[in-house]
Every structure is written in C-alpha cells, then in structure tokens.
Design a protein around this motif. Structure first.
Motif, PDB file in Angstrom:
ATOM      1  N   LEU A  33      43.999  32.207  36.251  1.00 44.68           N
ATOM      2  CA  LEU A  33      44.989  33.272  36.084  1.00 44.68           C
ATOM      3  C   LEU A  33      44.329  34.582  35.655  1.00 44.68           C
ATOM      4  O   LEU A  33      44.716  35.660  36.123  1.00 44.68           O
ATOM      5  N   GLU A  34      43.335  34.501  34.784  1.00 41.85           N
ATOM      6  CA  GLU A  34      42.606  35.706  34.380  1.00 41.85           C
ATOM      7  C   GLU A  34      41.884  36.323  35.576  1.00 41.85           C
ATOM      8  O   GLU A  34      41.878  37.548  35.747  1.00 41.85           O
ATOM      9  N   THR A  35      41.282  35.468  36.403  1.00 37.11           N
ATOM     10  CA  THR A  35      40.578  35.954  37.587  1.00 37.11           C
ATOM     11  C   THR A  35      41.541  36.642  38.543  1.00 37.11           C
ATOM     12  O   THR A  35      41.258  37.732  39.052  1.00 37.11           O
ATOM     13  N   VAL A  36      42.683  36.023  38.776  1.00 41.20           N
ATOM     14  CA  VAL A  36      43.686  36.612  39.668  1.00 41.20           C
ATOM     15  C   VAL A  36      44.168  37.947  39.102  1.00 41.20           C
ATOM     16  O   VAL A  36      44.348  38.920  39.843  1.00 41.20           O
ATOM     17  N   ILE A  38      42.480  40.025  37.186  1.00 39.04           N
ATOM     18  CA  ILE A  38      41.418  41.021  37.380  1.00 39.04           C
ATOM     19  C   ILE A  38      41.360  41.462  38.834  1.00 39.04           C
ATOM     20  O   ILE A  38      41.292  42.656  39.134  1.00 39.04           O
ATOM     21  N   LEU A  39      41.391  40.497  39.744  1.00 36.65           N
ATOM     22  CA  LEU A  39      41.320  40.832  41.166  1.00 36.65           C
ATOM     23  C   LEU A  39      42.515  41.673  41.617  1.00 36.65           C
ATOM     24  O   LEU A  39      42.405  42.451  42.564  1.00 36.65           O
ATOM     25  N   GLY A  40      43.633  41.526  40.938  1.00 37.95           N
ATOM     26  CA  GLY A  40      44.828  42.275  41.293  1.00 37.95           C
ATOM     27  C   GLY A  40      44.931  43.631  40.622  1.00 37.95           C
ATOM     28  O   GLY A  40      45.891  44.364  40.845  1.00 37.95           O
ATOM     29  N   ASP A  41      43.941  43.979  39.811  1.00 39.81           N
ATOM     30  CA  ASP A  41      43.957  45.255  39.090  1.00 39.81           C
ATOM     31  C   ASP A  41      42.978  46.212  39.769  1.00 39.81           C
ATOM     32  O   ASP A  41      41.765  46.107  39.583  1.00 39.81           O
ATOM     33  N   PRO A  42      43.495  47.161  40.557  1.00 36.84           N
ATOM     34  CA  PRO A  42      42.603  48.058  41.300  1.00 36.84           C
ATOM     35  C   PRO A  42      41.641  48.844  40.402  1.00 36.84           C
ATOM     36  O   PRO A  42      40.473  49.029  40.759  1.00 36.84           O
ATOM     37  N   GLU A  43      42.108  49.284  39.258  1.00 35.17           N
ATOM     38  CA  GLU A  43      41.248  50.054  38.352  1.00 35.17           C
ATOM     39  C   GLU A  43      40.103  49.188  37.822  1.00 35.17           C
ATOM     40  O   GLU A  43      38.955  49.623  37.756  1.00 35.17           O
ATOM     41  N   MET A  44      40.422  47.958  37.460  1.00 32.67           N
ATOM     42  CA  MET A  44      39.394  47.041  36.964  1.00 32.67           C
ATOM     43  C   MET A  44      38.369  46.751  38.059  1.00 32.67           C
ATOM     44  O   MET A  44      37.159  46.764  37.808  1.00 32.67           O
ATOM     45  N   MET A  45      38.833  46.512  39.267  1.00 33.35           N
ATOM     46  CA  MET A  45      37.917  46.229  40.369  1.00 33.35           C
ATOM     47  C   MET A  45      37.049  47.446  40.680  1.00 33.35           C
ATOM     48  O   MET A  45      35.860  47.307  40.979  1.00 33.35           O
ATOM     49  N   LYS A  46      37.626  48.631  40.578  1.00 36.46           N
ATOM     50  CA  LYS A  46      36.854  49.856  40.790  1.00 36.46           C
ATOM     51  C   LYS A  46      35.734  49.946  39.755  1.00 36.46           C
ATOM     52  O   LYS A  46      34.580  50.238  40.091  1.00 36.46           O
ATOM     53  N   ASN A  47      36.063  49.670  38.502  1.00 37.17           N
ATOM     54  CA  ASN A  47      35.058  49.719  37.436  1.00 37.17           C
ATOM     55  C   ASN A  47      33.967  48.668  37.636  1.00 37.17           C
ATOM     56  O   ASN A  47      32.781  48.940  37.408  1.00 37.17           O
ATOM     57  N   ILE A  48      34.351  47.485  38.049  1.00 35.28           N
ATOM     58  CA  ILE A  48      33.368  46.427  38.305  1.00 35.28           C
ATOM     59  C   ILE A  48      32.424  46.847  39.427  1.00 35.28           C
ATOM     60  O   ILE A  48      31.199  46.710  39.317  1.00 35.28           O
TER      61      ILE A  48
END
Length: 72
Positions: A33-36, A38-48
């Motif tokens: 659920l945490e992974t999903v 993160i993957l669903g958060d565009p800002e977080m993915m941009k930062n990664i």
C-alpha cells in the motif's frame, strides 16, 4: 451446552505458524500500500526521478564526506 475442543501440540504449532504468516502478510500488504501510494503521487515520483538524475550526474555526496565537511 457449549462444546469444548482439545488442542494438541500440533494444533498449537499450526495456530502459531498461522498467526506468524498472517503477521507477515499484513506487513507485506502495508508495504504494498505504501508503494502504491508513492507510485500514485506525481510530486513524489518527480522527486525520486530527480534524485536518480542527481546520482547519475554526480551531484551528490556520500554521508562520510558530508559529515567531514560539516565537522570542519
């Protein structure tokens, strides 16, 4: 009248193993659920992805170097 059941040692082991497996599955579900999330958060993915680019470009310092610089 309530019926009672006798649990032998094998039954107790099975119950304990089942409880442990359920705990493991619960932890795995939490991680999933945490992974999903993160993957669903565009800002977080941009930062990664920016962080990955920084690593590739050498724009990062290892912790040991950073701590040395902070100490001086």
């Amino acid at each position: 009248m309530a019926k009672s059941a006798y649990l032998d040692e094998n039954d107790r082991k099975l119950i304990l193993e089942t409880r442990q497996k359920l705990d493991e599955v619960t932890n795995l579900m939490d991680e999933l659920l945490e992974t999903v999330e993160i993957l669903g958060d565009p800002e977080m993915m941009k930062n990664i992805n920016e962080g990955k680019e920084d690593i590739k470009a050498g724009r990062v310092k290892d912790l040991h170097t950073l701590l040395k610089e902070e100490a001086t």
